[in-house]
Each structure stands twice: as structure tokens, then as C-alpha cells.
Design a protein around this motif. Structure first.
Motif, PDB file in Angstrom:
ATOM      1  N   ALA A 269       4.060 -54.163 -15.900  1.00 40.02           N
ATOM      2  CA  ALA A 269       3.797 -53.041 -14.994  1.00 40.02           C
ATOM      3  C   ALA A 269       4.708 -53.105 -13.772  1.00 40.02           C
ATOM      4  N   ILE A 291      -2.359 -46.843 -14.855  1.00 41.82           N
ATOM      5  CA  ILE A 291      -1.770 -46.780 -16.192  1.00 41.82           C
ATOM      6  C   ILE A 291      -2.838 -46.265 -17.138  1.00 41.82           C
ATOM      7  N   VAL A 338       2.294 -44.007 -16.790  1.00 35.86           N
ATOM      8  CA  VAL A 338       2.296 -44.731 -15.524  1.00 35.86           C
ATOM      9  C   VAL A 338       2.268 -43.708 -14.393  1.00 35.86           C
TER      10      VAL A 338
END
Length: 366
Positions: A269, A291, A338
Motif C-alpha cells: 500500500a 483500499i 485505492v
């Protein structure tokens, strides 16, 4: 208009602006994770502790890793296999040689293909097993078999790779085609180099090797960086250079909003945010990195060994070390979304700034 009237007009304008939704580039965190979120969507705060559990959950969007195999060196010498072409040249200095005509000193025999059983036909001797032998070993075996009928004869052997000892470069290289393996230690990168390298038109290339009915995949970058993955090619292998199809989507308050293709096997991430150029300082809420992921029904669990809902929202707070380490170890999966959420404070700051400007304008009238 007196100053009190001007102030009243300004306050009314500010109030109207405050009651309206100012233009934004993405959602506020509470709009997705708040009490109005549907009951069939689960919210998961990602920390150092929780990420260890999440990474053990079933994969979503693909099988979770590339299917590749370890490099195993081939034999030190060339090995004859079925399908190879063998050309024998027989030399004999005897005037009455059984194998040569008058005044001949050498005679090349026509090329013979090694049969599926691994043998090759030699005149006056019949079939001789050569499968698994090096050319030097095969020459000695044939020489020994010829000695009883031509004691002074000597054998010269030439081996060319046949169809079974060639590899196909199907697509994604500058010169696709079938390439003979000159020995048993031709590496995958060496084979691709023979074909002129990866075609420049292929974006984010992925190597797919088909062997024995099995398909193996690896990004080209990973192949370049790790010599242990540069495997030895075998006869019958098919190599396809294709574009990596895995991607995730990025929206919200990042420098870039786009579809991002995977350039390596795993992307965390934190790496995803870096790929997107980071957060927009004037808009982003670093406590609300989201996310969104959809799991298959088969992945659902009730004991924390998997997601409890098909639709999951993972929340990251990168204003503290716990959240940063959680984001660092959280792996993005294909088709993830995202979202860098907008800060709820920024619109209010904009309204306050506007009010300050209006008061400054009012001072001009006094």
C-alpha cells in the motif's frame, strides 16, 4: 452601504457557502466508512497486528503469486535427444573398403533423425542407441560397432538440434520463431536475446513459459534482477512475452488518478502511494487512506482466517508509525481500488479564508 450592512451580507454569503458542498476531487472518509455504509460492507482498520492476519487471507483477483520454478543447471555437455539430426562422415584409407568406393577416402552419409526410441540407423550396423549420449560418446559407440566390418575406418559426427530440441519464441520479441538449442544450458534470457530482445512495443512485459502442459509466469523485471529465476530452456518449450494484465485503480487526493499496472509481483500500500506521486498536501486526509476490495464467496470466513464480507474497505492511518508499518506490509491485489480521501477540514479552511478576504474588502470601505 454602511459597514454593518456589508458585514451582514458577508456573513450571509459565508453561511451559504458553509451550507453547500464545495467542489472536491474525492470522497471524505466518513462518507465511505461512516454509519451510512451498507451492512454488507465490512470496515477493517489496518495496523501492524491486523496486517499479519489479513495477509493470510485467501487471495482476491488472482492466485496470489507467480507460478515459477527454480533454475536447475543442464548437463555440462551437449546431450543427444530424439528428434536431433545426426550426420556421419566415415573415413577409411583402405583401397578395398567395404564402406567407401574406389579412390574415396571419406563419405558423408545423409542426415538421420534420432527416433523416438533414441536410435539412429548406421549402414551395415543397423540401429544404434544414442539417446542421452554426448556426441563424443555416440561417436565412440558407432566407431566400435563399425570396427568388425571396417577395422581402419574412423567416424566423424555432427549433431544438429531437431524440432524436439528447439524452443519457440511465440510473440513479444523482435524476431519470433523456432530456435534450436545449441546445447543443454541455454538460459531463458539468452534465448530471448537471440530473438533480438523484448519488443519495445510491449508495455510492462510478462514472460509466460509453457512446458509439458504447464504455464509459468514472471515479470521481465524480476527475471532481470534475480539470476536464480533465469531458468534453463528445454526442447519443446514455448515462450510468450505479453503485457502484464494485473492492475489496480487509484482515485482521490493523490498526485495521479489512473489505472496502474503491476510492474513486479507484489506492491504494498505504501509503494502504491509512492507510485501515484504521494498525497496532495492541500486536499488529502492521511488518516483516511482506503483500499476497497471484493473477495469471492469461497474466501469468506467467520474465524478471522478470511474476510467476513465479500466487500471489504481497508483503512490506513499513515499519521502514526503503527499505521505506516501496516501499510508497508499490506499487499495490493489486482482490481483493488485505492482511494486517498479528502480532508473534511480543508473545505472549512477554504470558507474561513474566504470570510477573511471579505472582511479585508470591507475594511476598504471604512
Amino acid at each position: 452601504m454602511n459597514s454593518k450592512a456589508v458585514i451582514a451580507v458577508m456573513l450571509l454569503a459565508v453561511g451559504l457557502l458553509g451550507g453547500c458542498s464545495l467542489p472536491r476531487g474525492g470522497p471524505i472518509k466518513s462518507e465511505i466508512t461512516g454509519s451510512s455504509a451498507p451492512d454488507d460492507i465490512a470496515i477493517e482498520q489496518v495496523t501492524r497486528a491486523s496486517v499479519r492476519e489479513i495477509q493470510k487471507w485467501p487471495a482476491a483477483g488472482w492466485h496470489g503469486h507467480y507460478h515459477w520454478f527454480a533454475r536447475q543447471p543442464g548437463p555440462g555437455n551437449r546431450i543427444i535427444r530424439p528428434g536431433d539430426l545426426i550426420t556421419l562422415t566415415i573415413w577409411d584409407n583402405q583401397d578395398n573398403s567395404l564402406l567407401l568406393g574406389p579412390e574415396q577416402r571419406s563419405a558423408p552419409l545423409r542426415p538421420e533423425e534420432v527416433t523416438l526410441e533414441g536410435s539412429v540407423f548406421v549402414p551395415y550396423v543397423d540401429n544404434i542407441q544414442v539417446n542421452g549420449l554426448t556426441p563424443q560418446e555416440a561417436r565412440r559407440v558407432i566407431q566400435d560397432r563399425l570396427t568388425p566390418i571396417a577395422p581402419s575406418a574412423q567416424v566423424q559426427i555432427e549433431v544438429k538440434s531437431g524440432r524436439r530440441n528447439s524452443a519457440d519464441l511465440v510473440s513479444g520479441v523482435r524476431a519470433p520463431g523456432s530456435y534450436p538449442l545449441m546445447d543443454r544450458n541455454v538460459s531463458l534470457l539468452s534465448l530471448i536475446a537471440q530473438a533480438g530482445g523484448v519488443d519495445e512495443s510491449v508495455d510492462n512485459p510478462l514472460i509466460r513459459l509453457v512446458r509439458g502442459g504447464q504455464s509459468y509466469e514472471i515479470p521481465v523485471d524480476s527475471l532481470y534482477k534475480d539470476p536464480a529465476k533465469n531458468v534453463i530452456v528445454r526442447g519443446g518449450d514455448q515462450v510468450i512475452v505479453d503485457e502484464e494484465e494485473r492492475f489496480f485503480l487509484a482515485v482521490g487526493s493523490t498526485q495521479k488518478e489512473e489505472q496502474v499496472f503491476f510492474h513486479k509481483e507484489h506492491i504494498s500500500a505504501m509503494e502504491a502511494l509512492a507510485i501515484l506521486g504521494g498525497l496532495v498536501d492541500t486536499r488529502a486526509n492521511p488518516q483516511g487512506i482506503l483500499i476497497l476490495r471484493e473477495y469471492p464467496e469461497s474466501a469468506l470466513r467467520t474465524d478471522r482466517s478470511g474476510p467476513q464480507m465479500r466487500h471489504m474497505v481497508f483503512v490506513f492511518d499513515i499519521t502514526n508509525a503503527d499505521g505506516i508499518y501496516g501499510a508497508k506490509n499490506f499487499q495490493i491485489q489486482p482490481s483493488d481500488i485505492v482511494i486517498a480521501s479528502e480532508s473534511a477540514v480543508k473545505p472549512a479552511q477554504a470558507v474561513i479564508a474566504l470570510a477573511g478576504s471579505l472582511f479585508a474588502i470591507n475594511n476598504l470601505f471604512d
